[in-house]
Write an enzyme that holds these catalytic residues in place. Sequence first.
Site, PDB file in Angstrom:
ATOM      1  CB  SER A   1      -0.899   0.015   1.236  1.00 20.75           C
ATOM      2  OG  SER A   1      -1.575   1.252   1.355  1.00 20.75           O
TER       3      SER A   1
ATOM      4  CE1 TYR B   1      -4.589  -2.614   4.514  1.00 17.38           C
ATOM      5  CE2 TYR B   1      -3.630  -0.427   4.338  1.00 17.38           C
ATOM      6  CZ  TYR B   1      -4.160  -1.557   3.739  1.00 17.38           C
ATOM      7  OH  TYR B   1      -4.251  -1.625   2.361  1.00 17.38           O
TER       8      TYR B   1
END
Length: 283
Positions: free
Chosen positions: A156, A170
Amino acid sequence: MPGRLEHKVAVITGAASGIGLESSILFALEGASVVMTDINAAALEKAEGLVKQKAPNAKVVSLKTDVSKEDEIKAAVDKAVAEWGRLDVMFNNAGIMHGDDDNALNTPEKIWDLTMQINVKGVWWGCKYAILAMRNNPTDESKGLHTGGSIINTASFVAVMGAATPQLAYTASKGAVLAMSRELAMVHAREGIRVNSICPGPLKTPLLMDFLNTAEKRDRRLVHLPMGRFGEAIEIAKGALFLASDDSSYMTGTDFLVEGGLTKSYVTPLGEPVLPPPTSLIN
């Protein structure tokens, strides 16, 4: 004209929706034989049907897989080899972003552990069994097939920049994916096994839109996007196709950013977006 993945065999995790589903369709259209995996059996069955509808001549099978369990990831790789004799592409795409994920003070330990189990261990195990399979790939010069292959790990943009809207578990998990991918790329480079991470920007997928469940949350992100819009899953799928194909044969250990310029932005442009997003393959 042959597709960019003609004769290649791929496993895609998290294939029932979003990036995984768009990639499954695109890989199949480009000639790959695809094992689709996801933890949601009902959604996976529907997704497999859609892939076969979009790519009627494709070789596609599905397998319910929980990537937090090592034996289930091994089973997915074994299925690809049992069906088609090899594994050329492993797309470790499955991951979670939990609504209770917050900062260092408020993120529950159970959410931290769950996120790491799926987003980090799941990728590790996917790489492990892909590498073992790719080492045994038979060579077929007439089809351009060799020992080795391409491993793609979904990370990401948050792995390379910070945010004041925290999702600590995350973010940390995706940073781990980057570091793991780089190291595996170096270890296995001379075996012909390429390992790259793909780093999506904020996408208009169910995963993120469920997380950004108010206009305020969405606008808080949109103001920072140079293109003025969220990305689409198909745009990440096209990046994954490049990394899966021989077009990226001299790329390994790369953090492949597909984020609309977000990580390079200081002040975003004024005005409305000019170019519309590409059409999804799912519709």
